[in-house]
Design a protein around this motif. Structure first.
Motif, mmCIF file in Angstrom:
data_model
loop_
_atom_site.group_PDB
_atom_site.id
_atom_site.type_symbol
_atom_site.label_atom_id
_atom_site.label_comp_id
_atom_site.label_asym_id
_atom_site.label_seq_id
_atom_site.Cartn_x
_atom_site.Cartn_y
_atom_site.Cartn_z
ATOM 1 N N ALA A 6 6.110 -17.004 7.573
ATOM 2 C CA ALA A 6 5.001 -16.126 7.953
ATOM 3 C C ALA A 6 3.788 -16.362 7.062
ATOM 4 O O ALA A 6 2.649 -16.357 7.543
ATOM 5 C CB ALA A 6 5.436 -14.660 7.883
ATOM 6 N N TRP A 7 3.999 -16.554 5.747
ATOM 7 C CA TRP A 7 2.866 -16.818 4.847
ATOM 8 C C TRP A 7 2.113 -18.072 5.288
ATOM 9 O O TRP A 7 0.883 -18.085 5.332
ATOM 10 C CB TRP A 7 3.372 -16.994 3.414
ATOM 11 C CG TRP A 7 3.910 -15.742 2.788
ATOM 12 C CD1 TRP A 7 3.596 -14.457 3.122
ATOM 13 C CD2 TRP A 7 4.885 -15.673 1.745
ATOM 14 N NE1 TRP A 7 4.305 -13.575 2.341
ATOM 15 C CE2 TRP A 7 5.105 -14.283 1.479
ATOM 16 C CE3 TRP A 7 5.588 -16.611 0.996
ATOM 17 C CZ2 TRP A 7 5.991 -13.861 0.507
ATOM 18 C CZ3 TRP A 7 6.484 -16.179 0.028
ATOM 19 C CH2 TRP A 7 6.673 -14.810 -0.217
ATOM 20 N N LEU A 8 2.858 -19.117 5.628
ATOM 21 C CA LEU A 8 2.220 -20.364 6.070
ATOM 22 C C LEU A 8 1.527 -20.179 7.420
ATOM 23 O O LEU A 8 0.472 -20.773 7.685
ATOM 24 C CB LEU A 8 3.265 -21.478 6.156
ATOM 25 C CG LEU A 8 3.789 -21.974 4.805
ATOM 26 C CD1 LEU A 8 5.013 -22.858 4.998
ATOM 27 C CD2 LEU A 8 2.706 -22.730 4.045
ATOM 28 N N TYR A 9 2.121 -19.354 8.285
ATOM 29 C CA TYR A 9 1.500 -19.086 9.590
ATOM 30 C C TYR A 9 0.126 -18.426 9.416
ATOM 31 O O TYR A 9 -0.862 -18.855 10.020
ATOM 32 C CB TYR A 9 2.416 -18.187 10.418
ATOM 33 C CG TYR A 9 1.753 -17.608 11.649
ATOM 34 C CD1 TYR A 9 1.615 -18.353 12.812
ATOM 35 C CD2 TYR A 9 1.241 -16.297 11.634
ATOM 36 C CE1 TYR A 9 1.003 -17.820 13.939
ATOM 37 C CE2 TYR A 9 0.631 -15.759 12.760
ATOM 38 C CZ TYR A 9 0.511 -16.518 13.902
ATOM 39 O OH TYR A 9 -0.108 -15.991 15.013
ATOM 40 N N TYR A 10 0.062 -17.389 8.579
ATOM 41 C CA TYR A 10 -1.207 -16.681 8.398
ATOM 42 C C TYR A 10 -2.245 -17.572 7.722
ATOM 43 O O TYR A 10 -3.436 -17.511 8.056
ATOM 44 C CB TYR A 10 -0.995 -15.392 7.598
ATOM 45 C CG TYR A 10 -0.327 -14.296 8.396
ATOM 46 C CD1 TYR A 10 -0.963 -13.713 9.487
ATOM 47 C CD2 TYR A 10 0.951 -13.849 8.073
ATOM 48 C CE1 TYR A 10 -0.340 -12.713 10.230
ATOM 49 C CE2 TYR A 10 1.571 -12.846 8.810
ATOM 50 C CZ TYR A 10 0.921 -12.284 9.887
ATOM 51 O OH TYR A 10 1.532 -11.299 10.634
ATOM 52 N N SER A 11 -1.810 -18.407 6.790
ATOM 53 C CA SER A 11 -2.764 -19.327 6.157
ATOM 54 C C SER A 11 -3.292 -20.333 7.168
ATOM 55 O O SER A 11 -4.490 -20.648 7.198
ATOM 56 C CB SER A 11 -2.102 -20.056 4.979
ATOM 57 O OG SER A 11 -1.097 -20.944 5.423
ATOM 58 N N ASP A 12 -2.411 -20.820 8.032
ATOM 59 C CA ASP A 12 -2.830 -21.755 9.069
ATOM 60 C C ASP A 12 -3.824 -21.106 10.026
ATOM 61 O O ASP A 12 -4.783 -21.739 10.478
ATOM 62 C CB ASP A 12 -1.605 -22.250 9.833
ATOM 63 C CG ASP A 12 -1.953 -23.233 10.935
ATOM 64 O OD1 ASP A 12 -2.617 -24.239 10.631
ATOM 65 O OD2 ASP A 12 -1.570 -22.992 12.094
ATOM 66 N N ARG A 13 -3.621 -19.831 10.339
ATOM 67 C CA ARG A 13 -4.529 -19.124 11.233
ATOM 68 C C ARG A 13 -5.948 -19.048 10.643
ATOM 69 O O ARG A 13 -6.937 -19.194 11.350
ATOM 70 C CB ARG A 13 -4.005 -17.710 11.502
ATOM 71 C CG ARG A 13 -2.716 -17.670 12.291
ATOM 72 C CD ARG A 13 -2.888 -18.136 13.702
ATOM 73 N NE ARG A 13 -3.766 -17.238 14.436
ATOM 74 C CZ ARG A 13 -4.340 -17.524 15.601
ATOM 75 N NH1 ARG A 13 -4.149 -18.708 16.147
ATOM 76 N NH2 ARG A 13 -5.101 -16.638 16.204
ATOM 77 N N LEU A 14 -6.026 -18.832 9.325
ATOM 78 C CA LEU A 14 -7.341 -18.766 8.685
ATOM 79 C C LEU A 14 -8.011 -20.136 8.672
ATOM 80 O O LEU A 14 -9.222 -20.262 8.916
ATOM 81 C CB LEU A 14 -7.223 -18.224 7.260
ATOM 82 C CG LEU A 14 -6.892 -16.728 7.150
ATOM 83 C CD1 LEU A 14 -6.711 -16.327 5.693
ATOM 84 C CD2 LEU A 14 -7.988 -15.874 7.789
ATOM 85 N N VAL A 15 -7.241 -21.180 8.396
ATOM 86 C CA VAL A 15 -7.797 -22.537 8.376
ATOM 87 C C VAL A 15 -8.214 -22.965 9.775
ATOM 88 O O VAL A 15 -9.203 -23.688 9.949
ATOM 89 C CB VAL A 15 -6.773 -23.519 7.775
ATOM 90 C CG1 VAL A 15 -7.222 -24.965 7.937
ATOM 91 C CG2 VAL A 15 -6.563 -23.208 6.293
ATOM 92 N N GLU A 16 -7.471 -22.511 10.789
ATOM 93 C CA GLU A 16 -7.792 -22.880 12.170
ATOM 94 C C GLU A 16 -9.123 -22.296 12.638
ATOM 95 O O GLU A 16 -9.707 -22.799 13.607
ATOM 96 C CB GLU A 16 -6.680 -22.404 13.110
ATOM 97 C CG GLU A 16 -5.464 -23.311 13.164
ATOM 98 C CD GLU A 16 -5.752 -24.602 13.896
ATOM 99 O OE1 GLU A 16 -6.561 -24.590 14.837
ATOM 100 O OE2 GLU A 16 -5.177 -25.628 13.525
ATOM 101 N N PHE A 17 -9.607 -21.260 11.977
ATOM 102 C CA PHE A 17 -10.854 -20.631 12.424
ATOM 103 C C PHE A 17 -12.021 -21.622 12.417
ATOM 104 O O PHE A 17 -12.648 -21.854 13.466
ATOM 105 C CB PHE A 17 -11.175 -19.401 11.565
ATOM 106 C CG PHE A 17 -12.286 -18.562 12.115
ATOM 107 C CD1 PHE A 17 -12.032 -17.530 13.006
ATOM 108 C CD2 PHE A 17 -13.606 -18.804 11.758
ATOM 109 C CE1 PHE A 17 -13.065 -16.763 13.531
ATOM 110 C CE2 PHE A 17 -14.643 -18.043 12.273
ATOM 111 C CZ PHE A 17 -14.370 -17.020 13.161
ATOM 112 N N PRO A 18 -12.359 -22.244 11.275
ATOM 113 C CA PRO A 18 -13.457 -23.227 11.322
ATOM 114 C C PRO A 18 -13.110 -24.467 12.126
ATOM 115 O O PRO A 18 -13.996 -25.076 12.743
ATOM 116 C CB PRO A 18 -13.690 -23.568 9.844
ATOM 117 C CG PRO A 18 -12.416 -23.230 9.151
ATOM 118 C CD PRO A 18 -11.860 -22.058 9.898
ATOM 119 N N LEU A 19 -11.821 -24.858 12.157
ATOM 120 C CA LEU A 19 -11.439 -26.041 12.924
ATOM 121 C C LEU A 19 -11.701 -25.828 14.414
ATOM 122 O O LEU A 19 -12.251 -26.685 15.097
ATOM 123 C CB LEU A 19 -9.961 -26.364 12.710
ATOM 124 C CG LEU A 19 -9.533 -26.861 11.332
ATOM 125 C CD1 LEU A 19 -8.060 -27.217 11.339
ATOM 126 C CD2 LEU A 19 -10.364 -28.033 10.891
ATOM 127 N N GLY A 20 -11.280 -24.678 14.923
ATOM 128 C CA GLY A 20 -11.482 -24.393 16.339
ATOM 129 C C GLY A 20 -12.931 -24.157 16.681
ATOM 130 O O GLY A 20 -13.417 -24.546 17.745
#
Length: 520
Positions: free
Chosen positions: A266-280
């Motif tokens: 879950a920790w990695l999931y939430y971090s990925d979600r934040l990183v995906e914001f500028p990527l998307g």
């Protein structure tokens, strides 16, 4: 399409994607506050990532990258009958393929769950939960694949807005499921899996009728020997690794995270979600808009126009990705505290997610560059070269992840999951470097003048941004101690806005003007 037209299309795509990302943050905030980071949330993360990885193959990743150049070539010929025949057969072949894979995924869900939770205990509750949720989430693959086909057709005729809006429905569907269905399950997190199922259905229901209004809706015909189908699938096979390398690396991280505490997924999931914001918001937008343009330039044998457009895309990525990476690293903990630290999501969860965000931010510029570099190969119908880069990258990621996680565990570090995030970031850097090197060696891209000056301009803007954000962080202190969510959000927007203003001011002082974004 002129580079001014590319910029307008990118702006439209980014605006729609921004709405999606805001809805996505609302979804994550609700998920974090309702469910926290327990074993059931980690089970959902795995059950979602597997069909989501396959989505990258059969939806906007491998399939779209092979489909768009062939579609652009048929558009260039102007034969409407041949175009419709191609769409009929490719749609039928795609649906037949994903239907079989969906059925197999549901049938073998327990074994798939065990594979991706390789290091979990034999009697792990997480494995059983993941298998159950996989049976719910796998049909999402069929819906989203047909949605992606419709989106690729719409993008090819420069209708970027509606396809870019569909992810908003994904987030709204998951939010509705959490609010409306969670109470009916003994394990409330099952609502997340049903939300994914409903999200796929909603997106398909929005885009498919839009094709009818343009007279381009496919009539499903299954014939895998059709010339167009064979061509797309032939181009697609080598892209399975290259177009989804970041997702593959996440799956590698998922497997290694199963040897850590259950919250690590879950920790990695939430971090990925934040990183995906500028990527998307920027990387995917630029890559999606530039692929049809590069395909047309290649089909017209316009090598100079192809190289110009690619240079424009790379410059735009550089302008956006470097401050985005610095901003994520500087604001990781405030972002987590503002967006997630409510209800079941604890202060310790915030610290653990922030560690992964800082580590992952190292790779943000490379992740964005890959979103533009990959279409440069696919537009030329070269799928083998990026496949070589992807294979090297995935093997490097496995070695890096194993080395970092084992070393951090042996040293007794409290957050070994940060090693998984860092390995993913470094693998992304390697992938982008390989793609760039291959393009240069092939003579497909020649950097235009002004890159050193551009880096100097970005450096000045970034220094001013870092100074503004760091000063604000020092003044505000502990972010979670700011009180109510609206106070945290208000200060977050203020600090991010100040950083963006400082960066923009630095660019203006250094000589960057809006017209430069439209010109190579």
């Amino acid at each position: 399409m002129s580079r001014g037209g590319l910029l307008r299309s990118t702006a439209v795509f980014s605006a729609m994607t921004f709405l999606s990302r805001i809805a996505g943050l609302a979804r994550d905030l609700l998920q974090a506050s309702l469910f926290g980071t327990g074993a059931a949330v980690s089970a959902f993360v795995v059950a979602y990532r597997i069909p989501n990885y396959l989505r990258r193959i059969f939806a906007e990743g491998s399939f779209s990258s092979a489909f768009v150049p062939v579609l652009s070539e048929l558009h260039q010929r102007g034969d409407r009958e041949a175009l419709q025949d191609f769409l009929d057969h490719i749609a039928g072949a795609l649906l037949a393929t994903v239907a079989v894979i969906t059925g197999l995924g549901m049938l073998f869900a327990p074994w798939i769950a065990r594979l991706f939770l390789l290091f979990a205990g034999k009697d792990s509750e997480q494995v059983a939960l993941t298998a159950d949720m996989l049976r719910i989430t796998f049909p999402y693959l069929a819906f989203i694949s047909m949605t992606a086909l419709a989106g690729a057709i719409l993008n090819s005729v420069r209708r970027f807005g509606l396809p870019a809006f569909t992810p908003v429905l994904h987030n709204l569907a998951v939010i509705a499921a959490m609010l409306g269905l969670a109470r009916y399950f003994e394990v409330p997190e099952y609502a997340l899996a049903w939300g994914v199922f409903l999200a796929g259905l909603a997106q398909w229901a929005l885009l498919w009728p839009a094709l009818g209004r343009l007279g381009l809706r496919p009539r499903l015909k299954v014939n895998f020997r059709h010339e167009g189908v064979r061509r797309v699938f032939g181009l697609m096979l080598p892209t399975i690794f290259s177009s989804s390398v970041s997702q593959l690396n996440l799956l590698v991280g998922t497997m290694f995270a199963s040897m850590l505490v259950s919250n690590a997924q879950a920790w990695l999931y939430y971090s990925d979600r934040l990183v995906e914001f500028p990527l998307g918001l920027f990387g995917v937008a630029i890559g999606t808009v530039i692929l049809p343009h590069l395909s047309r330039r290649h089909a017209a044998t316009d090598a100079a126009g192809y190289s110009h457009a690619l240079d424009w895309g790379l410059r735009l990525v550089a302008l956006v990705s470097i401050p985005a990476a610095l901003g994520l690293a500087l604001m990781a903990e405030p972002l987590c505290a503002t967006l997630f630290q409510y209800g079941e999501f604890t202060a310790d969860d915030t610290r653990m997610v922030a560690i992964a965000v800082v580590a992952m931010s190292v790779g943000v510029p490379a992740f964005m560059l890959s979103k533009v570099l990959l279409p440069a190969f696919y537009a030329r119908q070269d799928t083998r070269t990026p496949m070589r880069a992807a294979v090297i990258t995935v093997f490097a990621n496995i070695l890096l992840t194993a080395a970092l996680v084992l070393a951090l565990r042996a040293a007794g570090v409290v957050a070994p999951h940060g090693g998984i995030a860092l390995a993913t970031a470094l693998a992304g850097v390697l992938n982008a470097a390989l793609l760039w090197r291959y393009l240069i060696r092939q003579g497909a891209y020649r950097a235009e003048k002004g890159w050193l000056r551009l880096f100097g301009q970005i450096l000045l803007g970034s220094l001013l941004m870092v100074a503004a954000v760091a000063y604000a962080r020092l003044q505000l202190g502990d972010w979670a101690g700011l009180g109510a969510w609206y106070l945290r959000l208000g200060w977050l927007l203020l600090v991010v806005g100040a950083g963006a203003l400082a960066y923009g001011l630095g660019l203006l002082i250094a000589g960057v003007r809006p017209r430069h974004l439209r010109e190579a």
